[in-house]
Design an enzyme around this catalytic site. Sequence first.
Site, mmCIF file in Angstrom:
data_model
loop_
_atom_site.group_PDB
_atom_site.id
_atom_site.type_symbol
_atom_site.label_atom_id
_atom_site.label_comp_id
_atom_site.label_asym_id
_atom_site.label_seq_id
_atom_site.Cartn_x
_atom_site.Cartn_y
_atom_site.Cartn_z
ATOM 1 N N LEU A 131 37.363 34.635 38.422
ATOM 2 C CA LEU A 131 37.915 33.397 38.995
ATOM 3 C C LEU A 131 37.442 33.154 40.426
ATOM 4 O O LEU A 131 37.730 32.100 41.002
ATOM 5 C CB LEU A 131 39.459 33.453 38.993
ATOM 6 C CG LEU A 131 40.183 32.912 37.744
ATOM 7 C CD1 LEU A 131 39.788 33.695 36.511
ATOM 8 C CD2 LEU A 131 41.691 32.975 37.939
ATOM 9 N N ASN A 188 26.790 39.757 39.128
ATOM 10 C CA ASN A 188 27.444 41.041 39.418
ATOM 11 C C ASN A 188 28.550 41.369 38.416
ATOM 12 O O ASN A 188 28.690 42.512 37.977
ATOM 13 C CB ASN A 188 27.998 41.050 40.844
ATOM 14 C CG ASN A 188 26.889 41.180 41.873
ATOM 15 O OD1 ASN A 188 25.841 41.770 41.587
ATOM 16 N ND2 ASN A 188 27.097 40.628 43.057
ATOM 17 N N TYR A 193 28.856 23.391 43.976
ATOM 18 C CA TYR A 193 29.912 23.835 43.074
ATOM 19 C C TYR A 193 29.521 23.549 41.615
ATOM 20 O O TYR A 193 29.504 24.453 40.776
ATOM 21 C CB TYR A 193 31.206 23.109 43.431
ATOM 22 C CG TYR A 193 32.425 23.528 42.656
ATOM 23 C CD1 TYR A 193 32.999 24.791 42.830
ATOM 24 C CD2 TYR A 193 33.022 22.661 41.740
ATOM 25 C CE1 TYR A 193 34.135 25.160 42.127
ATOM 26 C CE2 TYR A 193 34.161 23.025 41.040
ATOM 27 C CZ TYR A 193 34.716 24.278 41.236
ATOM 28 O OH TYR A 193 35.846 24.639 40.541
ATOM 29 N N TYR A 209 31.410 48.645 41.522
ATOM 30 C CA TYR A 209 31.317 49.706 40.522
ATOM 31 C C TYR A 209 32.698 50.251 40.249
ATOM 32 O O TYR A 209 33.300 50.873 41.127
ATOM 33 C CB TYR A 209 30.383 50.824 41.007
ATOM 34 C CG TYR A 209 28.979 50.327 41.235
ATOM 35 C CD1 TYR A 209 28.096 50.181 40.163
ATOM 36 C CD2 TYR A 209 28.548 49.964 42.500
ATOM 37 C CE1 TYR A 209 26.811 49.687 40.353
ATOM 38 C CE2 TYR A 209 27.270 49.462 42.703
ATOM 39 C CZ TYR A 209 26.410 49.326 41.631
ATOM 40 O OH TYR A 209 25.151 48.828 41.829
ATOM 41 N N HIS A 267 46.894 25.720 47.701
ATOM 42 C CA HIS A 267 46.706 25.759 49.147
ATOM 43 C C HIS A 267 47.164 24.418 49.746
ATOM 44 O O HIS A 267 46.698 23.367 49.298
ATOM 45 C CB HIS A 267 45.226 26.004 49.446
ATOM 46 C CG HIS A 267 44.984 26.524 50.814
ATOM 47 N ND1 HIS A 267 45.231 25.769 51.935
ATOM 48 C CD2 HIS A 267 44.524 27.719 51.245
ATOM 49 C CE1 HIS A 267 44.918 26.471 52.997
ATOM 50 N NE2 HIS A 267 44.493 27.664 52.612
HETATM 51 N N1 LIG Z 1 42.623 24.844 40.229
HETATM 52 C C1 LIG Z 1 41.911 24.032 39.488
HETATM 53 O O1 LIG Z 1 42.329 22.903 39.225
HETATM 54 C C2 LIG Z 1 40.592 24.489 38.915
HETATM 55 C C3 LIG Z 1 39.871 23.574 38.126
HETATM 56 C C4 LIG Z 1 38.645 23.979 37.596
HETATM 57 C C5 LIG Z 1 38.165 25.256 37.812
HETATM 58 N N2 LIG Z 1 38.878 26.114 38.577
HETATM 59 C C6 LIG Z 1 38.298 27.443 38.805
HETATM 60 O O2 LIG Z 1 39.288 28.450 38.767
HETATM 61 C C7 LIG Z 1 39.011 29.454 39.742
HETATM 62 C C8 LIG Z 1 40.230 29.649 40.642
HETATM 63 O O3 LIG Z 1 40.529 28.423 41.291
HETATM 64 P P1 LIG Z 1 41.787 28.252 42.266
HETATM 65 O O4 LIG Z 1 42.269 26.878 42.119
HETATM 66 O O5 LIG Z 1 42.711 29.385 42.069
HETATM 67 O O6 LIG Z 1 41.058 28.328 43.676
HETATM 68 P P2 LIG Z 1 41.399 29.229 44.955
HETATM 69 O O7 LIG Z 1 40.478 28.774 46.029
HETATM 70 O O8 LIG Z 1 42.858 29.213 45.225
HETATM 71 O O9 LIG Z 1 41.012 30.674 44.458
HETATM 72 C C9 LIG Z 1 39.704 31.200 44.520
HETATM 73 C C10 LIG Z 1 39.809 32.621 45.019
HETATM 74 O O10 LIG Z 1 38.502 33.201 45.043
HETATM 75 C C11 LIG Z 1 38.357 33.899 46.288
HETATM 76 N N3 LIG Z 1 36.921 33.960 46.572
HETATM 77 C C12 LIG Z 1 36.093 32.947 46.914
HETATM 78 N N4 LIG Z 1 34.841 33.410 47.086
HETATM 79 C C13 LIG Z 1 34.879 34.746 46.838
HETATM 80 C C14 LIG Z 1 33.914 35.777 46.855
HETATM 81 N N5 LIG Z 1 32.636 35.533 47.148
HETATM 82 N N6 LIG Z 1 34.303 37.046 46.556
HETATM 83 C C15 LIG Z 1 35.610 37.322 46.263
HETATM 84 N N7 LIG Z 1 36.577 36.379 46.251
HETATM 85 C C16 LIG Z 1 36.211 35.108 46.517
HETATM 86 C C17 LIG Z 1 39.159 33.093 47.280
HETATM 87 O O11 LIG Z 1 39.511 33.816 48.445
HETATM 88 C C18 LIG Z 1 40.376 32.717 46.436
HETATM 89 O O12 LIG Z 1 41.374 33.693 46.486
HETATM 90 C C19 LIG Z 1 37.760 29.010 40.492
HETATM 91 O O13 LIG Z 1 36.646 29.679 39.956
HETATM 92 C C20 LIG Z 1 37.677 27.533 40.196
HETATM 93 O O14 LIG Z 1 36.348 27.085 40.199
HETATM 94 C C21 LIG Z 1 40.085 25.755 39.148
#
Ligand SMILES: NC(=O)c1ccc[n+]([C@@H]2O[C@H](COP(=O)([O-])OP(=O)(O)OC[C@H]3O[C@@H](n4cnc5c(N)ncnc54)[C@H](O)[C@@H]3O)[C@@H](O)[C@H]2O)c1
Length: 316
Positions: free
Chosen positions: A77, A103, A149, A68, A185
Amino acid sequence: MAKEVRKRVLVTGGAGFLGSHLCTRLLREGCDVLCVDNYFTGRRANIFHLLDDPHFETMRHDITFPLYLEIDEIYNLACPASPIHYRFDPVQTTKTSVIGAINMLGLAKRTKAKVLQASTSEVYGDPEVHPQTEDYRGRVNPLGPRACYDEGKRCAETLFFDYRRQHGLRTKVARIFNTYGPRMHPEDGRVVSNFIVQALRCEQLTVFGDGRQTRAFCYVDDLIDGLIRLMASPDEETGPVNLGNPVEVRVGELAEVILGLTGSRSSIVYRPLPADDPVQRCPDISRAREVLGWEPQVQLQDGLRHTIAYFAETLT
Ligand SMILES: NC(=O)c1ccc[n+]([C@@H]2O[C@H](COP(=O)([O-])OP(=O)(O)OC[C@H]3O[C@@H](n4cnc5c(N)ncnc54)[C@H](O)[C@@H]3O)[C@@H](O)[C@H]2O)c1
């Protein structure tokens, strides 16, 4: 004198790879940024450079629980993005995508905020058409190990369109393709970070399959630019919009390029392809070009140089 009004922007997953770059860019654009993250795959080191900025705030929170606050825009993301991480706790992955989306949409409904979903090319599954356009409905195995996923993200897209139709929300869906860059990472098992880390550690580079499968890699700055443009687009522009680099590279070739750029003497080993691993994935970005005036600018070699420099610094 009129008080400066800054846009209040929430970035869920803001301490992750893409989220941390997005927070940085939004601050540069004059927004107040709230980064929400449960640090499952995100790291404080990713946002360390922002902590002293008075317009940046961070909150440890899991988006499967309601939130909230007062906000103008939401970039959703939060979700582990690499197979190693999203398969670690598949039920939590689905919860994050589905309950997390509910949410964030609920928060957008209450505050009348605009909300953008970071969806993925994985919604196309193992595609029969190349390159993939947004109207292709995909070929996803709902029972396989990647389904938590893929199907979670597909359901989140459904929710975004239903909240729009049912409650008149201003929603946007971006389908993100393979993105790489600094702050990935090091242990996430994705091909670019894997190869760079292996090359820098002088370990063998592991290629799954025969190396002829292709991927298209987008540099992170280009991707973030696409997300910002989509959020700023007119309300009628709902997406889904593919964001990715349409230049295809064979995975085997990528390994060679990285060996060349790092000057590593590592060798390449071939291992069997994991289940449901797509052999080819490439975006058609005509829609992004047309509605956002967007296309990637950074050449693979340049992006790789920045990424290698980051890993060379952080791995030592
Ligand atoms: N990097 C890519 O190539 C790529 C491709 C397609 C889609 N995406 C999407 O972009 C977004 C970001 O990806 P990324 O590469 O930065 O991944 P990432 O794993 O580095 O970042 C995801 C973040 O979300 C946080 N997180 C996970 N579950 C959570 C929750 N329940 N509550 C709060 N925080 C939570 C993690 O701690 C992390 O900081 C994701 O949704 C991913 O599906 C990324």
